[in-house]
Motif scaffolding. Structure first.
Motif, PDB file in Angstrom:
ATOM      1  N   UNK A 387       0.855  -1.188   0.000  1.00 32.04           N
ATOM      2  CA  UNK A 387       0.000   0.000   0.000  1.00 32.04           C
ATOM      3  C   UNK A 387       0.887   1.232   0.000  1.00 32.04           C
ATOM      4  N   UNK A 388       0.718   2.141  -0.940  1.00 28.57           N
ATOM      5  CA  UNK A 388       1.560   3.337  -1.016  1.00 28.57           C
ATOM      6  C   UNK A 388       1.537   4.138   0.283  1.00 28.57           C
ATOM      7  N   UNK A 389       2.727   4.501   0.749  1.00 32.51           N
ATOM      8  CA  UNK A 389       2.848   5.325   1.947  1.00 32.51           C
ATOM      9  C   UNK A 389       2.762   4.556   3.244  1.00 32.51           C
ATOM     10  N   UNK A 390       2.589   3.233   3.178  1.00 37.12           N
ATOM     11  CA  UNK A 390       2.413   2.407   4.377  1.00 37.12           C
ATOM     12  C   UNK A 390       3.681   1.609   4.647  1.00 37.12           C
ATOM     13  N   UNK A 391       4.169   1.661   5.861  1.00 36.49           N
ATOM     14  CA  UNK A 391       5.327   0.871   6.292  1.00 36.49           C
ATOM     15  C   UNK A 391       4.889  -0.107   7.370  1.00 36.49           C
TER      16      UNK A 391
END
Length: 510
Positions: A387-391
């Motif tokens: 998911x973009x921006x998710x770590x």
């Protein structure tokens, strides 16, 4: 002239050195005497580099005796080392070895030797009977003496670990409250796991205590209070508690209402089987609650549900201690977080919602926003999320350091029950939390934090963006969250709730 010294005298080791100054290179024969009985004869001719370095001959004046199995530990030993020729005694002789005050390796070895020699079933059975009787005697001696503090036994499904989860924090907080209220507290866990290091608690764990059942039966009638934590422990041990501890006051702490969480999940995921199972769990929970003298819940909402079927005075809302951190000097920008145990279905569903449904909305408003998802028991499929921006951080050992990285946390639960411990930890750390009504259910949520609550994805995203962009609103939210913790989750609140659950027993303990 004899010179030398008895350096070591223990039940397994006697050593020292001896030299005749008139014949410095001639080894000396010594007698080692234990309680006026000759123990051994030894010649002081071992090389001791420290003697050589000190200019005592060539250093070959040492003696060293080792005893396999050791000297008997049940009595005192008076050890003397004398010259064989004339009985002249070494310096530091005699030495006293005190009786053993513990069942150590020597006694264990002796017992094992006896048991290894048993050759028939009859002899083995007789040994088991004899040993069992002695174990019972030891257990009785271990108990608190008459006239001491009232005794409480706390039973849980597993041993708590400070900071691991809300359940651990809650039970340890309540145990500490019981101690402050005057109880001597013992703790037993169904899974037999190792206890944490925590002062003031009598941990009943293996190998000394093999099971909760053993504690209840061996110490029948000896506890004034039994505290059962969580449904599995309460349902499993309530009958035994009532049978073997008939005079004890019994407290059942629900942690959260399982049937409520299961039913909500069933309706959310449209699972009729789960809804049916929730009804059965409800019957069990209410039956167990009805068998207790007092029922604890952390949630005002769940207290209201329990009071529909139980006398209101038997249901007590009991917080646990949450300690606020010092205010943060710097607030990170546009970094949100979620933390939870992902073996817990509501947390896994909430993290998925945050990553795939809420984050796209947030990135449309703040493209650089970052979401950190942390917690234990991440399933393999979750680790593959892209998911973009998710770590995905996995388990974190330092919770304050995790919170220090965040602008705010998010608790986007669609279903669940009970109080969300990490939400409280976030507020205590000075990190506002944007949450769904389910996530804050049971808390006395202040109106000053109303802007942090929304039910749908759009509302949650708007609340997050507002806190990320409005410093004054963020500061107001920090202060309101810390005020909530101070008001409702203090040591005084915990003690008052436990005292209410104990009723007249609290006054007797105090």
């Amino acid at each position: 002239m004899l010179r030398g010294r008895l350096d070591v005298a223990t039940r397994t080791h006697i050593s020292g050195w001896a030299q005749d100054e008139r014949l410095p290179h001639q080894p000396i024969a010594l007698l080692v005497i234990d309680n006026d009985v000759l123990l051994d004869r030894v010649v002081a001719n071992r090389l001791r580099p420290d003697l050589a370095a000190g200019g005592i001959g060539d250093g070959r004046h040492g003696f060293d005796l080792r005893f396999e199995g050791g000297l008997p530990g049940l009595g005192q030993h008076l050890i003397r080392v004398v010259r064989e020729r004339d009985g002249a005694e070494l310096a530091a002789s005699p030495a006293v070895i005190a009786p053993a005050n513990a069942f150590d390796a020597h006694e264990t070895s002796l017992l094992q030797s006896v048991l290894d020699g048993l050759a028939t079933t009859t002899a083995i059975d007789a040994a088991i009977i004899a040993l069992s009787a002695q174990i019972d005697r030891l257990a009785a001696r271990r108990l608190a003496p008459a006239g001491s503090k009232p005794r409480a036994l706390v039973i849980d499904t597993t041993m708590p670990a400070p900071g691991r989860d809300a359940g651990s924090n809650a039970i340890l907080s309540h145990v500490e409250a019981l101690i402050r209220l005057g109880y001597a507290v013992s703790f037993a866990a169904a899974d037999g796991s190792a206890p944490p290091r925590h002062p003031g608690i009598d941990w009943r764990s293996r190998p000394v205590h093999r099971s909760v059942e053993e504690v209840l039966t061996r110490e029948a009638g000896r506890f004034d209070l039994v505290y059962l934590h969580r449904l599995d422990a309460a349902a499993g041990y309530m009958p035994l508690v009532r049978l073997h501890q008939p005079r004890a006051r019994v407290i059942y702490s629900v942690a959260d209402l399982h049937h409520l969480r299961l039913a909500r999940r069933g309706y959310s995921e449209r699972e009729p089987a789960l809804i049916a199972h929730a009804r059965k769990v409800r019957d069990t929970e209410l039956a167990v609650a009805g068998a207790a003298d007092a029922v604890l819940t952390h949630s005002h909402a769940e207290a209201a549900i329990l009071r529909r079927t139980l006398p209101a005075e038997r249901v007590v809302v009991a917080p646990w201690l949450v300690t606020s951190a010092k205010p943060r000097a710097v607030v990170p920008q546009a970094t949100i977080g979620f933390i939870g145990h992902f073996g817990h279905a509501p947390n896994l569903a909430a993290a998925h919602r945050l990553a795939f449904e809420i984050m796209p909305r947030l990135r449309a408003g703040i493209p650089a926003i970052t979401c950190l998802i942390a917690g234990s028991a991440m399933p393999p499929a979750m680790r593959q999320w892209a998911a973009p921006g998710v770590q995905l951080l996995g388990a974190v050992d330092d919770l304050p350091a995790f919170f220090a990285r965040l602008t705010l946390t998010v608790a986007p639960m669609r279903f669940g029950a009970g109080i969300k411990g990490k939400l409280l930890d976030s507020l205590a750390a000075g990190v506002p939390c944007v949450a769904t009504p389910i996530a804050i259910e049971g808390l006395d949520w202040p109106t000053k934090l109303a802007h942090c609550v929304a039910d749908d994805d759009a509302g949650l995203a708007d609340a997050i963006l507002a806190l990320c962009s409005d410093a004054a609103l963020h500061r107001q939210s920090v202060l309101a969250g810390r005020a909530l913790i101070k008001r409702d989750w203090s040591m005084a609140q915990v003690d008052a709730a436990l005292a209410q659950a104990l009723g007249s027993d609290a006054a007797a303990a105090g």
